[in-house]
Design a protein around this motif. Sequence first.
Motif, PDB file in Angstrom:
ATOM      1  N   ARG A 181       0.840  -1.189   0.000  1.00  0.00           N
ATOM      2  CA  ARG A 181       0.000   0.000   0.000  1.00  0.00           C
ATOM      3  C   ARG A 181       0.882   1.249   0.000  1.00  0.00           C
ATOM      4  NH1 ARG A 181      -3.685  -2.490  -1.697  1.00  0.00           N
ATOM      5  NH2 ARG A 181      -4.995  -3.759  -0.422  1.00  0.00           N
ATOM      6  N   LYS A 207       2.125   4.910   1.047  1.00  0.00           N
ATOM      7  CA  LYS A 207       2.093   5.653   2.296  1.00  0.00           C
ATOM      8  C   LYS A 207       1.435   6.998   2.018  1.00  0.00           C
ATOM      9  CE  LYS A 207       4.940   6.560   6.234  1.00  0.00           C
ATOM     10  NZ  LYS A 207       6.256   6.424   6.801  1.00  0.00           N
ATOM     11  N   TYR A 240      -9.151   7.301   2.335  1.00  0.00           N
ATOM     12  CA  TYR A 240      -9.910   7.823   3.468  1.00  0.00           C
ATOM     13  C   TYR A 240     -10.622   6.714   4.234  1.00  0.00           C
ATOM     14  CZ  TYR A 240     -12.372  11.035   6.441  1.00  0.00           C
ATOM     15  OH  TYR A 240     -12.808  11.707   7.549  1.00  0.00           O
ATOM     16  N   ARG A 286      -9.739   3.616   4.496  1.00  0.00           N
ATOM     17  CA  ARG A 286      -8.742   2.810   5.207  1.00  0.00           C
ATOM     18  C   ARG A 286      -8.122   3.560   6.385  1.00  0.00           C
ATOM     19  NH1 ARG A 286     -10.532  -1.871   3.659  1.00  0.00           N
ATOM     20  NH2 ARG A 286      -9.852  -2.598   1.628  1.00  0.00           N
ATOM     21  N   LYS A 287      -7.874   4.853   6.242  1.00  0.00           N
ATOM     22  CA  LYS A 287      -7.266   5.654   7.315  1.00  0.00           C
ATOM     23  C   LYS A 287      -7.978   7.005   7.403  1.00  0.00           C
ATOM     24  CE  LYS A 287      -2.712   3.595   7.121  1.00  0.00           C
ATOM     25  NZ  LYS A 287      -1.286   3.812   7.014  1.00  0.00           N
ATOM     26  N   PRO A 346     -11.969   3.415  11.025  1.00  0.00           N
ATOM     27  CA  PRO A 346     -11.258   2.856   9.868  1.00  0.00           C
ATOM     28  C   PRO A 346     -11.875   1.526   9.451  1.00  0.00           C
ATOM     29  CG  PRO A 346      -9.991   2.518  11.859  1.00  0.00           C
ATOM     30  CD  PRO A 346     -11.175   3.346  12.246  1.00  0.00           C
ATOM     31  N   ARG A 357     -10.412  -1.368   7.753  1.00  0.00           N
ATOM     32  CA  ARG A 357      -9.226  -2.052   7.256  1.00  0.00           C
ATOM     33  C   ARG A 357      -9.622  -3.280   6.439  1.00  0.00           C
ATOM     34  NH1 ARG A 357      -7.022   2.077   9.330  1.00  0.00           N
ATOM     35  NH2 ARG A 357      -5.586   2.060  11.064  1.00  0.00           N
TER      36      ARG A 357
END
Length: 135
Positions: A2, A4, A91, A93-94, A101, A103
């Motif tokens: 993924r 960063k 967004y 995901r985090k 979140p 995940r």
Amino acid sequence: MRPKIRYASGLGIVVTFVAIAGLFGQTKKATNATSQTSEDPVAPAGNSIAGKKLFATVGCYACHGREAQGGSAYGPRLAPRPIAYPAFYAYVRKPVGEMPPYREKVLSDGQLADIYAFLKSQPRPKTADSISILK
């Protein structure tokens, strides 16, 4: 792997977004996929019917409304024109703020593509000119 996500301003945001868009262009397609739209060529194909069920099952509707319309007591409007898929993916995901979140253990990449397909499938609201009582 993924990418960063870093938050920056100005040109840094544009460069980061373009880099993320390029990486997500290689995301796996969802099963039972429908065709991609030309509006967002980076988004993987997804199944909007499965996405609507997931939207309700994982609780997105509780903040964003049953049709992702948002509102004053809800989270922001997500449909009918969702943000670009790379930004949506990052967004979800985090997230920042009050959104929890989601995940990969909760929503797979394919399921996230299905939810995005549901958001894109929502019809646009009628214009004021098309509502007779407003004329």
